[in-house]
Each structure stands twice: as structure tokens, then as C-alpha cells.
Design a protein around this motif. Structure first.
Motif, PDB file in Angstrom:
ATOM      1  N   PRO A 164       2.674 -10.408  -0.479  1.00 41.77           N
ATOM      2  CA  PRO A 164       2.287  -9.416  -1.579  1.00 41.77           C
ATOM      3  C   PRO A 164       3.192  -8.298  -1.629  1.00 41.77           C
ATOM      4  N   LEU A 165       3.253  -7.992  -3.092  1.00 39.26           N
ATOM      5  CA  LEU A 165       3.924  -6.537  -3.478  1.00 39.26           C
ATOM      6  C   LEU A 165       2.789  -5.605  -3.494  1.00 39.26           C
ATOM      7  N   LEU A 166       2.645  -4.800  -2.545  1.00 39.25           N
ATOM      8  CA  LEU A 166       1.815  -3.695  -2.077  1.00 39.25           C
ATOM      9  C   LEU A 166       2.059  -2.329  -2.704  1.00 39.25           C
ATOM     10  N   GLU A 223      -0.213   0.043  -2.572  1.00 39.18           N
ATOM     11  CA  GLU A 223      -0.613   0.580  -1.430  1.00 39.18           C
ATOM     12  C   GLU A 223      -1.627  -0.365  -0.713  1.00 39.18           C
ATOM     13  N   PRO A 224      -2.005  -0.150   0.291  1.00 41.04           N
ATOM     14  CA  PRO A 224      -3.112  -1.265   0.863  1.00 41.04           C
ATOM     15  C   PRO A 224      -4.170  -1.658   0.054  1.00 41.04           C
ATOM     16  N   GLY A 225      -4.292  -2.841  -0.196  1.00 40.39           N
ATOM     17  CA  GLY A 225      -5.536  -3.225  -1.274  1.00 40.39           C
ATOM     18  C   GLY A 225      -5.091  -3.341  -2.692  1.00 40.39           C
ATOM     19  N   ILE A 226      -4.099  -2.749  -2.989  1.00 45.37           N
ATOM     20  CA  ILE A 226      -3.528  -2.836  -4.447  1.00 45.37           C
ATOM     21  C   ILE A 226      -2.346  -3.693  -4.517  1.00 45.37           C
ATOM     22  N   ARG A 227      -2.512  -4.719  -4.977  1.00 47.65           N
ATOM     23  CA  ARG A 227      -1.361  -5.891  -4.953  1.00 47.65           C
ATOM     24  C   ARG A 227      -0.659  -6.252  -6.279  1.00 47.65           C
ATOM     25  N   LEU A 228       0.331  -6.047  -6.906  1.00 47.44           N
ATOM     26  CA  LEU A 228       0.877  -6.204  -8.076  1.00 47.44           C
ATOM     27  C   LEU A 228       1.437  -7.524  -8.260  1.00 47.44           C
ATOM     28  N   GLY A 229       1.929  -8.158  -7.272  1.00 55.37           N
ATOM     29  CA  GLY A 229       2.590  -9.452  -7.477  1.00 55.37           C
ATOM     30  C   GLY A 229       2.854  -9.906  -6.204  1.00 55.37           C
ATOM     31  N   ALA A 230       4.144 -10.787  -6.133  1.00 56.83           N
ATOM     32  CA  ALA A 230       4.637 -11.258  -4.764  1.00 56.83           C
ATOM     33  C   ALA A 230       6.125 -11.606  -4.660  1.00 56.83           C
ATOM     34  N   LEU A 231       6.706 -11.598  -3.810  1.00 57.34           N
ATOM     35  CA  LEU A 231       7.812 -12.190  -3.440  1.00 57.34           C
ATOM     36  C   LEU A 231       7.714 -13.472  -2.768  1.00 57.34           C
ATOM     37  N   CYS A 232       8.197 -14.608  -3.423  1.00 62.18           N
ATOM     38  CA  CYS A 232       8.108 -15.900  -2.766  1.00 62.18           C
ATOM     39  C   CYS A 232       9.368 -16.614  -2.648  1.00 62.18           C
ATOM     40  N   LEU A 273      11.234  -7.774   3.014  1.00 62.50           N
ATOM     41  CA  LEU A 273      11.820  -7.758   1.790  1.00 62.50           C
ATOM     42  C   LEU A 273      10.750  -7.555   0.647  1.00 62.50           C
ATOM     43  N   ALA A 274       9.800  -7.922   0.827  1.00 63.66           N
ATOM     44  CA  ALA A 274       8.749  -7.682  -0.294  1.00 63.66           C
ATOM     45  C   ALA A 274       8.641  -6.089  -0.428  1.00 63.66           C
ATOM     46  N   GLU A 275       8.618  -5.361   0.738  1.00 62.62           N
ATOM     47  CA  GLU A 275       8.290  -3.985   0.504  1.00 62.62           C
ATOM     48  C   GLU A 275       9.635  -3.371  -0.084  1.00 62.62           C
ATOM     49  N   VAL A 276      10.706  -3.656   0.077  1.00 60.24           N
ATOM     50  CA  VAL A 276      12.031  -3.423  -0.401  1.00 60.24           C
ATOM     51  C   VAL A 276      11.914  -3.836  -1.879  1.00 60.24           C
ATOM     52  N   ALA A 277      11.507  -5.049  -2.151  1.00 59.57           N
ATOM     53  CA  ALA A 277      11.460  -5.581  -3.762  1.00 59.57           C
ATOM     54  C   ALA A 277      10.490  -4.417  -4.301  1.00 59.57           C
ATOM     55  N   MET A 278       9.413  -4.069  -3.732  1.00 58.07           N
ATOM     56  CA  MET A 278       8.390  -3.267  -4.486  1.00 58.07           C
ATOM     57  C   MET A 278       8.978  -1.967  -4.598  1.00 58.07           C
ATOM     58  N   ALA A 279       9.659  -1.361  -3.680  1.00 57.21           N
ATOM     59  CA  ALA A 279      10.176   0.040  -3.810  1.00 57.21           C
ATOM     60  C   ALA A 279      11.267  -0.219  -4.987  1.00 57.21           C
ATOM     61  N   GLU A 280      12.051  -1.199  -5.221  1.00 56.13           N
ATOM     62  CA  GLU A 280      12.994  -1.411  -6.203  1.00 56.13           C
ATOM     63  C   GLU A 280      12.209  -1.399  -7.492  1.00 56.13           C
TER      64      GLU A 280
END
Length: 445
Positions: free
Chosen positions: A84-86, A88-97, A117-124
Motif C-alpha cells: 500500500p501507498l501510505l 501516513e499509518p492507516g491512510i492508504r491512497l493506492g498500491a505498488l503491485c 519501494l512503495a514508500e519511495v513511490a509514495m514520496a515521488e
């Protein structure tokens, strides 16, 4: 990011999704061409139900996925893992699959890397959204710049976490700017070579010096693939700074220019030395087993839970002249002496029914057309619930023993008659002589 994920996990499909209350949008995708779709039809709808990575080794075995059109029709997804693209904890916008068209195992260390990688993708995603907003609202440029600095700090943090993940998984990544030829390494690659990052090393020359001399041609092939912007996959040996030979698996592929960044080649190297050692031990075990079977006077065989032969030692084929295809299943029974076949199959059926050991003797016709006596012994390997997984057995040549037993039995009446020649009472001699003649007639019959 999608292409990097594909190369890291060696899967054909990767995509980044964003979901709202009704719809899934794909922000990036590689190896598949999917449009926006209702959230209820999206595999990622299950991923964003929790903060942890969701791994489905075989979608057809998971009732949540088994009837989904992405599984039963194109693209035919059989393996799925989503982080999941977080926000913040508990707030999920999408996913890297990442996904594959065949079932597969996804290790826990791979799940950690996917989450990073999902954290990096979320940051991007956050950074990109902020950049767009900065262009649209120049009055907030100063505030956006501050936010960007904070996000860059977060990206640096995520890269640090990714570096730690590389350390745990004994891997590293690299990137080549196809416009300038500049090579960038992650800290993990330096660790694979046994040197400290940022110690003033020239990455390209350091790696070439570390490659085993016999594998330099493989490195040259990979370099040509990079120069031609072609995907490649090699296994190569290196000698690290401590003098240890290590086996590395390297994969790389091109990435098109995106978000103002030039076209690049990206790739990953993983230490597969342990896997190579396991393969070597397995080959040695197989060679040991093969030689043991070839030298053993007994003939090993295996059967399935229903009694069908699944494998017979090479000596069976040599002695009987039968082929493996003729032997498997119940074909072996054609070599059993007709008089011995009914009791043999009856004992085998009883052992199968009772799941108990088999111990029986019967004659087998050799390729010469003659028969020899053999003793068959088998026992089942049981599962935890008591069901039979497989039968293991041996076939022992007991022909010489049988002949010796038969010769001893035929000689016994003569020995009894000879003993009668010794002086004794007439009544005892008459009785024993009659017994000897009776036994001799029975053996003659």
C-alpha cells in the motif's frame, strides 16, 4: 519505479495504482496495458485494506481473486503482491503491485523491499503533486519549496531504508544515464564487493577488477547490452575485497525518459552464492544416490499411493529387457511367473489396503526367457493424516538361496534312509524305513 520493480523481482508486470471510493486509476504500468476500472474489480482494492504487504502466491487458490477477470482472462494474473501507498499509518491512497502469469513464492525479504519501494513511490507521487501545484500556484512557491525540501529529506530517508533492505537481502542496484553514460551505484553494490561506499572508488573500474577472469566476457556482454539499451540477465563471479568468490545474478533493462529525467538503464545485482552452494550440494546428493543405486545388488523401486510403479532401478530394465514405459504402472506384472502372479498381486493389494509393509517372493522372467526368484519388500511413507504419500521398495535376487533350499530338501530323505542302515531294533528300523520311503515319494511327486 515500475520497471525497476519488475527487474528487482524478475516479474513481467508491475504497476502503481491510486484508488478513491469508486475507481482505480493506474499512474504507471509496465508489462500490461490496463485502463481505469471500478474499484470493486481492482486487485489493489484488497491491498489497501491494511498497511502490510499483501502476497497471493496463486490467485486461483484465493477466493478473493479466483473469479476476477484479471485472473480468468487477460492478462491472466496468477501471482500478485501489493504494497500500500501510505500517506501516513492507516491512510492508504493506492498500491505498488508486481504480478506474474504463473504462481510463485515471494520471500519475506522481498516483501520488505517491495514495501520500501512503495514508500519511495509514495514520496515521488507526493513530490510530483507538489511540483504541479507549484507551477499552478506561484504565490505559494516559497511554501512549496519548503515542502519539497522536506520531501527530499524524506526521499533520502527512504533511500537509506532501501539501502538497509539491500544489506539484508545481499543485493544492490545501479543506474546508467544513457545520455551522458554516468554510472550510479547504490551502497549495496559496494558492500557486495566488500568495500565501503563513498570511499573514492571509480565504480566501473572497481567492478571490472573484481570480476573473476573467466567471467569477464559476460561483463562485456552486459556492457554492450547497456550501451545498446537492451535488457539482459547474467550470472557472474566476483572476488571481493576479502578474497572470497561470490556468485552474483545481474538483471538490467532500459527506462524511458519520464518526469524530466533522461532515458536510463537500471538494474540490480543479487548475491546468489548460497543458492549456488545448495545447487552444488543437491547435484552431489543426486550423484551419490545414482551411484549407490547402480552399485547396489538390490533393485530399488517406488510406487504411488494406489500401487502404480512410478520408478524402477536400472537393473530391472537390464535384467528383464523391459523398457521404463513397459514397467511403470502395473506393467511390471507381465514379467511375473503366471503361477506366482495371483498370490503376489493379492499380497500387494492387501498391503495397499492396510497400509502395511509388503514382504513376498516370486519368480521374474529375465530377458533370456528364464525365471529367477526375487524377494520384494516395500513400506509406505505416510502423511501426518495417515494417508500414503508414496511406497518405497526393493527387489532382492534370492534365486541361489531358493536352489540351495530345494537341494537341501531333496537330499533329506536320502540322509534319513542312510541313517536307517545303522544297527538298531528291527521294529524301529522298519518304521523309520517306511517313513523315509513315504517322504521320498512325496518329494518325487
Amino acid at each position: 519505479m515500475c520497471d525497476l520493480a519488475r527487474h528487482i523481482f524478475a516479474v513481467p508486470i508491475a504497476y502503481v495504482s491510486v484508488l478513491d471510493g469508486e475507481t482505480q486509476w493506474l499512474k504507471a504500468q509496465c508489462g500490461v496495458s490496463l485502463g481505469d476500472m471500478p474499484r470493486g474489480q481492482a486487485l489493489c482494492d484488497h491491498t489497501i485494506g491494511a498497511d502490510d504487504v499483501l502476497v497471493v502466491p496463486d490467485t486461483l487458490e484465493d477466493e478473493r481473486f479466483a473469479t476476477n477477470a484479471l485472473v480468468t482472462a487477460g492478462p491472466g494474473i496468477r501471482f500478485y503482491a501489493g504494497a500500500p501507498l501510505l500517506l501516513e499509518p492507516g491512510i492508504r491512497l493506492g498500491a505498488l503491485c508486481v504480478a506474474d502469469t504463473a504462481p510463485r513464492v515471494f520471500r519475506s525479504d522481498q516483501a520488505v523491499i517491495l514495501a520500501k519501494l512503495a514508500e519511495v513511490a509514495m514520496a515521488e507521487l507526493i513530490r510530483h503533486r507538489a511540483d504541479v501545484k507549484a507551477v499552478a500556484d506561484r504565490d505559494e512557491l516559497a511554501r512549496v519549496a519548503q515542502q519539497k525540501a522536506e520531501r527530499d529529506e524524506e526521499v533520502l530517508k527512504q533511500r537509506t531504508l532501501l539501502s538497509q533492505a539491500e544489506s539484508v537481502s545481499a543485493s544492490g542496484s545501479w543506474e546508467v544515464d544513457l545520455t551522458t553514460g554516468e554510472l550510479t551505484w547504490s551502497d549495496g553494490l559496494y558492500r557486495l564487493l566488500g568495500v565501503e561506499p563513498d570511499a573514492g572508488h571509480d565504480a566501473a573500474s572497481l567492478f571490472r577488477r573484481s570480476v573473476h577472469p573467466e567471467d569477464l566476457h559476460l561483463l562485456d556482454e552486459a556492457i554492450r547490452a547497456v550501451e545498446g539499451a537492451r535488457s539482459f540477465a547474467i550470472e557472474i563471479r566476483i572476488v571481493d575485497a576479502a578474497g572470497r568468490t561470490r556468485h552474483l545474478s545481474s538483471r538490467g533493462g532500459p527506462m524511458e525518459a519520464i518526469a524530466g529525467r533522461p532515458p536510463r538503464m537500471v538494474g540490480i545485482l543479487c548475491d546468489v552464492s548460497e543458492a549456488k552452494a545448495v545447487e552444488a550440494r543437491l547435484r552431489e546428493s543426486e550423484d551419490h544416490h545414482r551411484h549407490a543405486v547402480e552399485l547396489s545388488p538390490q533393485i530399488p523401486w517406488t510406487a504411488d499411493a494406489h500401487g502404480g510403479i512410478t520408478e524402477a532401478g536400472p537393473r530391472w530394465l537390464e535384467l528383464t529387457g523391459m523398457t521404463a514405459a513397459q514397467t511403470l504402472g502395473h506393467g511390471w506384472t507381465s514379467a511375473v511367473h503366471p503361477d506366482d502372479l495371483p498370490p503376489t498381486t493379492a499380497k500387494w493389494a492387501y498391503a495397499l489396503d492396510q497400509r502395511c509393509p509388503l514382504d513376498t517372493e516370486y519368480r521374474v522372467m529375465l530377458r533370456s526367457g528364464t525365471y529367477r526368484w526375487f524377494r520384494a519388500y516395500a513400506a509406505p511413507r505416510l502423511a501426518s493424516d495417515g494417508s500414503v504419500l508414496r511406497w518405497y521398495g526393493t527387489l532382492e535376487d534370492i534365486h541361489d538361496r531358493k536352489l540351495a533350499e530345494a537341494g537341501s530338501a531333496r537330499a533329506w530323505p536320502s540322509r534319513v534312509a542312510s541313517s536307517m542302515a545303522a544297527p538298531t531294533s528291527s521294529r524301529f528300523s522298519t518304521s523309520m524305513g517306511a517313513c523315509a520311503r513315504l517322504v521320498e515319494r512325496q518329494w518325487s511327486d
